[in-house]
Design a protein around this motif. Structure first.
Motif, mmCIF file in Angstrom:
data_model
loop_
_atom_site.group_PDB
_atom_site.id
_atom_site.type_symbol
_atom_site.label_atom_id
_atom_site.label_comp_id
_atom_site.label_asym_id
_atom_site.label_seq_id
_atom_site.Cartn_x
_atom_site.Cartn_y
_atom_site.Cartn_z
ATOM 1 N N GLU A 1 -41.994 50.544 39.502
ATOM 2 C CA GLU A 1 -42.890 51.184 38.538
ATOM 3 C C GLU A 1 -42.491 50.818 37.106
ATOM 4 O O GLU A 1 -43.363 50.503 36.275
ATOM 5 N N SER B 1 -48.166 47.009 43.423
ATOM 6 C CA SER B 1 -48.733 47.701 44.588
ATOM 7 C C SER B 1 -48.381 46.990 45.885
ATOM 8 O O SER B 1 -48.067 47.628 46.896
ATOM 9 N N ASP C 1 -47.592 42.866 37.302
ATOM 10 C CA ASP C 1 -48.894 43.485 37.061
ATOM 11 C C ASP C 1 -49.147 44.514 38.155
ATOM 12 O O ASP C 1 -48.350 44.664 39.096
ATOM 13 N N GLU C 2 -50.240 45.238 38.050
ATOM 14 C CA GLU C 2 -50.503 46.336 38.973
ATOM 15 C C GLU C 2 -50.635 45.850 40.410
ATOM 16 O O GLU C 2 -50.141 46.496 41.348
ATOM 17 N N ARG D 1 -43.448 47.307 36.207
ATOM 18 C CA ARG D 1 -44.870 47.220 35.854
ATOM 19 C C ARG D 1 -45.090 47.730 34.433
ATOM 20 O O ARG D 1 -45.796 47.087 33.637
#
Length: 363
Positions: free
Chosen positions: A274, A288, A283-284, A277
């Motif tokens: 986290e 993920s 990046d997201e 990011r």
């Protein structure tokens, strides 16, 4: 298992009277953990499980303080912090957990001898109590009763200087261990200052990151060039998959190295993702994907083969072939491909090659 059950257990751990009580409560952790949770709840499950482990260690420290006082040695002569390393430091312990620990205490030259005597006795007592409670000592001797992992803050800083200046394989391994360290009991300020000194050393020793890469890539993700799982071929574990060293550890190591390069002090792998990011290093979509893979590895760690010997629970890190259903295998293949991709990204980033994260920087 529900939150109120865990809350009651944590309260009882906090009032345990001896190591026997702590052992009984550790057994209750297993009872509350009878069913492996669904993947969507695995992060919350680990938080509760590790809060219970932390509470047992914290109570052992308090009981050890009382026992040390009764022995005539007295009370802590200076502030100190008890640290966890390894999966304990990352908040990722399973049901079968050993002790990876250390201790740091405040510099007071006029009380140095008194402090060493006191903390040698205290740490030895904590380790003994936790062994009695069912936590075996670290096989690599990364443990607070070992003087190498029990030092004043100034001594810790001098030791870090030595490791940074002479980055042999063992020194780099120790530096990576320190990156996962966190305070579980005592004065958190001391651990915070130790970690600030650690991260402050990184920019002035650029060669160390390359050495860390070698260590980080030691364990390969167990997926072949054609996407097949690389299972154990021989012995009693034939057909099993080494989830610990073939999935979990490679991802832990890769994320940790990115976090170290970014100057992030977090120790949890999920929290590191986290923060990476937030800092622009991932990046997201990347975050993920890596998070999804890691959550699966956490769930599979709870399915590894466990044994109990002399009341101590251990795990070989293997998931047996019988537990590898078709759905699980399909999930695992995809997660391992993601883990392999992460290793490539980390290698490129560390070596300064195109294709690695290039955003953000040290925070």
């Amino acid at each position: 298992m529900n939150d109120s059950d865990w809350s009651r257990l944590l309260m009882r751990i906090g009032s345990a009277e001896d190591a026997r009580d702590l052992r009984g409560m550790r057994n209750e952790i297993y009872a509350l953990s009878a069913a492996c949770p669904a993947s969507g709840a695995i992060d919350g499950y680990y938080r509760r499980l590790n809060a219970a482990h932390d509470a047992i260690v914290r109570r052992a420290v308090r009981l050890a303080e009382a026992e040390t006082a009764r022995s005539g040695i007295g009370s802590p002569p200076v502030p100190y912090a008890y640290m966890l390393f390894g999966s304990g430091g990352r908040g990722e312990q399973t049901h079968a957990s050993d002790q990876d620990s250390g201790l740091v205490y405040e510099d007071r030259p006029e009380r140095a001898e008194e402090a060493e005597t006191y903390f040698a006795h205290l740490s030895g007592t904590v380790v003994r109590m936790l062994v009695e409670a069912g936590y075996p000592p670290c096989e690599g001797n990364v443990i607070s009763r070992n003087p190498a992992w029990r030092r004043s803050l100034g001594e810790w800083k001098r030791q870090l200087d030595e490791w940074f200046a002479d980055p042999t394989w063992e020194a780099v391994r120790y530096l990576l261990i320190v990156a996962d360290g966190r305070c579980v009991a005592g004065d958190e300020r001391l651990v915070r200052e130790l970690k600030e000194y650690y991260y402050g050393n990184m920019p002035v020793h650029p060669v160390i990151v390359g050495r860390m890469l070698d260590n980080t890539m030691r364990h390969k993700v167990l997926v072949g060039v054609f996407g097949q799982l690389l299972k154990e071929r021989y012995g009693e574990d034939s057909g099993s998959l080494d989830v610990k060293y073939g999935a979990y550890i490679p991802m832990v190591n890769a994320v940790r190295l990115l976090a170290v390069q970014a100057g992030l002090h977090e120790t949890s792998t999920l929290r590191r993702l986290e923060r990476l990011r937030e800092a622009g290093w991932l990046d997201e979509d990347e975050k993920s994907a890596y998070e999804m893979a890691f959550l699966l590895f956490l769930r599979l760690r709870l399915m590894t083969t466990e044994r109990t010997e002399d009341g101590v629970r251990t795990s070989n890190g293997m998931v047996s072939a019988a537990k590898l259903t078709k759905d699980t295998v399909d999930e695992l293949k995809e997660a391992l491909r993601i883990g392999k991709r992460l290793q490539r990204v980390v290698r490129k980033r560390t070596l300064g090659e195109p294709g690695g994260p290039h955003r953000g920087g040290r925070t």
